[in-house]
Design a protein around this motif. Sequence first.
Motif, PDB file in Angstrom:
ATOM      1  N   THR A 107       0.852  -1.186   0.000  1.00 42.94           N
ATOM      2  CA  THR A 107       0.000   0.000   0.000  1.00 42.94           C
ATOM      3  C   THR A 107       0.893   1.241   0.000  1.00 42.94           C
ATOM      4  O   THR A 107       1.806   1.361   0.833  1.00 42.94           O
ATOM      5  CB  THR A 107      -0.905   0.027   1.240  1.00 42.94           C
ATOM      6  N   THR A 108       0.631   2.145  -0.924  1.00 40.02           N
ATOM      7  CA  THR A 108       1.460   3.345  -1.058  1.00 40.02           C
ATOM      8  C   THR A 108       1.026   4.382  -0.027  1.00 40.02           C
ATOM      9  O   THR A 108      -0.147   4.760   0.027  1.00 40.02           O
ATOM     10  CB  THR A 108       1.340   3.927  -2.468  1.00 40.02           C
ATOM     11  N   PHE A 109       1.966   4.833   0.786  1.00 38.70           N
ATOM     12  CA  PHE A 109       1.703   5.881   1.767  1.00 38.70           C
ATOM     13  C   PHE A 109       2.131   7.253   1.245  1.00 38.70           C
ATOM     14  O   PHE A 109       1.391   8.219   1.367  1.00 38.70           O
ATOM     15  CB  PHE A 109       2.450   5.582   3.077  1.00 38.70           C
ATOM     16  N   ARG A 110       3.325   7.319   0.662  1.00 37.43           N
ATOM     17  CA  ARG A 110       3.851   8.606   0.184  1.00 37.43           C
ATOM     18  C   ARG A 110       4.597   8.370  -1.122  1.00 37.43           C
ATOM     19  O   ARG A 110       5.166   7.301  -1.335  1.00 37.43           O
ATOM     20  CB  ARG A 110       4.805   9.260   1.197  1.00 37.43           C
ATOM     21  N   VAL A 111       4.598   9.414  -1.945  1.00 37.62           N
ATOM     22  CA  VAL A 111       5.331   9.364  -3.214  1.00 37.62           C
ATOM     23  C   VAL A 111       5.973  10.724  -3.437  1.00 37.62           C
ATOM     24  O   VAL A 111       5.332  11.766  -3.253  1.00 37.62           O
ATOM     25  CB  VAL A 111       4.411   9.014  -4.401  1.00 37.62           C
ATOM     26  N   PHE A 112       7.231  10.705  -3.794  1.00 35.46           N
ATOM     27  CA  PHE A 112       7.948  11.926  -4.183  1.00 35.46           C
ATOM     28  C   PHE A 112       8.619  11.657  -5.520  1.00 35.46           C
ATOM     29  O   PHE A 112       9.295  10.640  -5.685  1.00 35.46           O
ATOM     30  CB  PHE A 112       9.007  12.306  -3.143  1.00 35.46           C
ATOM     31  N   ARG A 113       8.412  12.542  -6.478  1.00 38.63           N
ATOM     32  CA  ARG A 113       8.982  12.358  -7.807  1.00 38.63           C
ATOM     33  C   ARG A 113       9.662  13.641  -8.252  1.00 38.63           C
ATOM     34  O   ARG A 113       9.106  14.737  -8.089  1.00 38.63           O
ATOM     35  CB  ARG A 113       7.895  11.962  -8.811  1.00 38.63           C
ATOM     36  N   THR A 120       9.277   6.301  -2.778  1.00 37.64           N
ATOM     37  CA  THR A 120       7.968   5.833  -2.322  1.00 37.64           C
ATOM     38  C   THR A 120       8.094   5.235  -0.928  1.00 37.64           C
ATOM     39  O   THR A 120       9.123   4.640  -0.574  1.00 37.64           O
ATOM     40  CB  THR A 120       7.398   4.765  -3.277  1.00 37.64           C
ATOM     41  N   LEU A 121       7.051   5.423  -0.140  1.00 44.49           N
ATOM     42  CA  LEU A 121       6.932   4.808   1.180  1.00 44.49           C
ATOM     43  C   LEU A 121       5.746   3.853   1.108  1.00 44.49           C
ATOM     44  O   LEU A 121       4.606   4.275   0.913  1.00 44.49           O
ATOM     45  CB  LEU A 121       6.724   5.866   2.265  1.00 44.49           C
ATOM     46  N   LEU A 122       6.015   2.547   1.253  1.00 50.68           N
ATOM     47  CA  LEU A 122       5.014   1.507   1.058  1.00 50.68           C
ATOM     48  C   LEU A 122       4.829   0.722   2.350  1.00 50.68           C
ATOM     49  O   LEU A 122       5.750   0.621   3.185  1.00 50.68           O
ATOM     50  CB  LEU A 122       5.439   0.560  -0.071  1.00 50.68           C
ATOM     51  N   PHE A 123       3.647   0.154   2.493  1.00 52.38           N
ATOM     52  CA  PHE A 123       3.318  -0.620   3.698  1.00 52.38           C
ATOM     53  C   PHE A 123       2.874  -2.006   3.284  1.00 52.38           C
ATOM     54  O   PHE A 123       2.033  -2.178   2.384  1.00 52.38           O
ATOM     55  CB  PHE A 123       2.198   0.080   4.466  1.00 52.38           C
ATOM     56  N   HIS A 124       3.455  -3.018   3.971  1.00 53.68           N
ATOM     57  CA  HIS A 124       3.076  -4.410   3.753  1.00 53.68           C
ATOM     58  C   HIS A 124       2.287  -4.864   4.979  1.00 53.68           C
ATOM     59  O   HIS A 124       2.848  -5.100   6.057  1.00 53.68           O
ATOM     60  CB  HIS A 124       4.317  -5.283   3.550  1.00 53.68           C
ATOM     61  N   GLY A 125       0.961  -4.945   4.822  1.00 49.58           N
ATOM     62  CA  GLY A 125       0.103  -5.222   5.961  1.00 49.58           C
ATOM     63  C   GLY A 125       0.260  -6.618   6.526  1.00 49.58           C
ATOM     64  O   GLY A 125       0.072  -6.827   7.734  1.00 49.58           O
ATOM     65  N   ARG A 126       0.609  -7.595   5.725  1.00 47.17           N
ATOM     66  CA  ARG A 126       0.686  -8.968   6.220  1.00 47.17           C
ATOM     67  C   ARG A 126       1.831  -9.144   7.210  1.00 47.17           C
ATOM     68  O   ARG A 126       1.721  -9.898   8.164  1.00 47.17           O
ATOM     69  CB  ARG A 126       0.847  -9.924   5.036  1.00 47.17           C
ATOM     70  N   THR A 133      11.675   3.086  -0.976  1.00 49.91           N
ATOM     71  CA  THR A 133      12.414   2.750  -2.193  1.00 49.91           C
ATOM     72  C   THR A 133      12.776   4.008  -2.962  1.00 49.91           C
ATOM     73  O   THR A 133      12.120   5.051  -2.841  1.00 49.91           O
ATOM     74  CB  THR A 133      11.575   1.834  -3.097  1.00 49.91           C
ATOM     75  N   LEU A 134      13.811   3.872  -3.752  1.00 49.80           N
ATOM     76  CA  LEU A 134      14.247   4.925  -4.666  1.00 49.80           C
ATOM     77  C   LEU A 134      14.385   4.304  -6.049  1.00 49.80           C
ATOM     78  O   LEU A 134      15.147   3.345  -6.229  1.00 49.80           O
ATOM     79  CB  LEU A 134      15.582   5.535  -4.221  1.00 49.80           C
ATOM     80  N   HIS A 135      13.607   4.817  -6.996  1.00 44.91           N
ATOM     81  CA  HIS A 135      13.644   4.341  -8.379  1.00 44.91           C
ATOM     82  C   HIS A 135      14.273   5.407  -9.265  1.00 44.91           C
ATOM     83  O   HIS A 135      14.076   6.618  -9.028  1.00 44.91           O
ATOM     84  CB  HIS A 135      12.235   4.039  -8.889  1.00 44.91           C
ATOM     85  N   GLN A 136      15.008   4.961 -10.245  1.00 49.68           N
ATOM     86  CA  GLN A 136      15.574   5.841 -11.253  1.00 49.68           C
ATOM     87  C   GLN A 136      15.134   5.330 -12.613  1.00 49.68           C
ATOM     88  O   GLN A 136      15.469   4.205 -13.001  1.00 49.68           O
ATOM     89  CB  GLN A 136      17.104   5.885 -11.152  1.00 49.68           C
ATOM     90  N   ASP A 137      14.348   6.136 -13.311  1.00 47.94           N
ATOM     91  CA  ASP A 137      13.818   5.761 -14.617  1.00 47.94           C
ATOM     92  C   ASP A 137      13.042   4.445 -14.511  1.00 47.94           C
ATOM     93  O   ASP A 137      13.226   3.512 -15.309  1.00 47.94           O
ATOM     94  CB  ASP A 137      14.960   5.638 -15.637  1.00 47.94           C
ATOM     95  N   GLN A 162      18.194  12.831  -1.179  1.00 47.29           N
ATOM     96  CA  GLN A 162      19.142  12.290  -2.150  1.00 47.29           C
ATOM     97  C   GLN A 162      18.611  12.455  -3.572  1.00 47.29           C
ATOM     98  O   GLN A 162      19.351  12.846  -4.486  1.00 47.29           O
ATOM     99  CB  GLN A 162      19.403  10.816  -1.843  1.00 47.29           C
ATOM    100  N   ALA A 163      17.321  12.155  -3.777  1.00 48.44           N
ATOM    101  CA  ALA A 163      16.727  12.328  -5.104  1.00 48.44           C
ATOM    102  C   ALA A 163      16.729  13.786  -5.527  1.00 48.44           C
ATOM    103  O   ALA A 163      16.955  14.108  -6.703  1.00 48.44           O
ATOM    104  CB  ALA A 163      15.304  11.772  -5.112  1.00 48.44           C
ATOM    105  N   THR A 164      16.494  14.688  -4.570  1.00 50.42           N
ATOM    106  CA  THR A 164      16.514  16.117  -4.894  1.00 50.42           C
ATOM    107  C   THR A 164      17.899  16.553  -5.332  1.00 50.42           C
ATOM    108  O   THR A 164      18.052  17.303  -6.306  1.00 50.42           O
ATOM    109  CB  THR A 164      16.063  16.933  -3.673  1.00 50.42           C
ATOM    110  N   ARG A 165      18.933  16.081  -4.639  1.00 51.66           N
ATOM    111  CA  ARG A 165      20.304  16.426  -5.031  1.00 51.66           C
ATOM    112  C   ARG A 165      20.640  15.848  -6.398  1.00 51.66           C
ATOM    113  O   ARG A 165      21.293  16.493  -7.227  1.00 51.66           O
ATOM    114  CB  ARG A 165      21.298  15.934  -3.984  1.00 51.66           C
ATOM    115  N   LEU A 166      20.202  14.606  -6.632  1.00 46.74           N
ATOM    116  CA  LEU A 166      20.483  13.987  -7.923  1.00 46.74           C
ATOM    117  C   LEU A 166      19.754  14.696  -9.056  1.00 46.74           C
ATOM    118  O   LEU A 166      20.245  14.719 -10.197  1.00 46.74           O
ATOM    119  CB  LEU A 166      20.074  12.506  -7.888  1.00 46.74           C
TER     120      LEU A 166
END
Length: 260
Positions: A107-113, A120-126, A133-137, A162-166
Motif C-alpha cells: 500500500t502506497t503511503f507517500r510518493v515523491f517524484r 515511495t513509502l510503502l506498507f506491507h500489511g501482512r 524505495t528509490l527508483h531511477q527511470d 538524495q533524489a533532490t540532489r540527484l
Amino acid sequence: MKSFLNRRSAGLSDGASHVVAVELETQHEATPMGSSARLADGGAVIDDGAPADPETLAPSMADTTAPPCPVSTLHAVPAVPAYLSNRPVQVAEGASFEALAAANELTTFRVFRSFDYAVTLLFHGRTLSYFTTLHQDNTLWHALRTTDLESASAAFHHLEEQATRLAEGETRLAQLAAQNAMLTKQIEQSEAQAERLRVDLQRHAEQEHRVSARQHQVRKDVAQLEAQRVAAQAQLNKAHRTIHQLSVASNEGVPHLPGR
C-alpha cells in the motif's frame, strides 16, 4: 671514594681526562641484610619482618614496556544513513520487494517524484513492514525495510533529499533548455523586426528618391511652362500693341465731328 677523587683530580691536572664508570651506592647496600625492612615501589621502606625480595626492588623489563595497541577489526559500512544506524532499518532484497509489488501486496503511503527519480513509502500489511524505495527511470535502485513508521519516514526523507540532489542537474538542464528556447524565439522575433525595419527604411529611401525625382521633374516642367508663359505674354503684349496701332491708324481717316 676519596682515593678515586684524588686519582680523578690528578688525571685532570696531567692533561687528558677519562670517564670511569662508578657503581652508585643503593639503598640495598645501606640496608643491613639481617634487617626486616624492604623497599617498596617508589623507594619507600616497609618493615614486614621479611628480607627484601629482589624481584620487588627492581621492575622487570616486561613491566616497563607498554603493551601493544590492539588493531581494530574492519567492518562493512551499511548502506543506511548515519542517523538511522541505531534504528531497525535494513536493506531489503530487491527481488523480494519486486515480488511483493508485482503481487499488489503493498500500500502506497507517500510518493515523491523529481524528473526520473521517484521515492515511495510503502506498507506491507501482512508482515507489518514498511518499505522505502528509490527508483531511477522506473528501475529499482535502493530499497529499505523497517517495522517502525518513524524510521520509515526518516528513511523516506533521506532518500527524498538524495533524489533532490540527484535531480539538481536535471532541474538546471530543464531551466537552461527553456531559457535557450526563449532566447532563440526572442532572437527570431528581433531579427524579424529588424528585417521589417530594414524593409521600411529601404522603402522610405526609394520613396524619397522617387519624390526627389518627381520634384526635379516638376521644377523642370514649371520652369519650362514659365518660360512658355513669359513668351506667350510677350507675344500677347505685342499683339495688343499691334492691335492698338492698327486701331489708331484706322481711326485717323474718320473725320472729326463736333459734338451736339
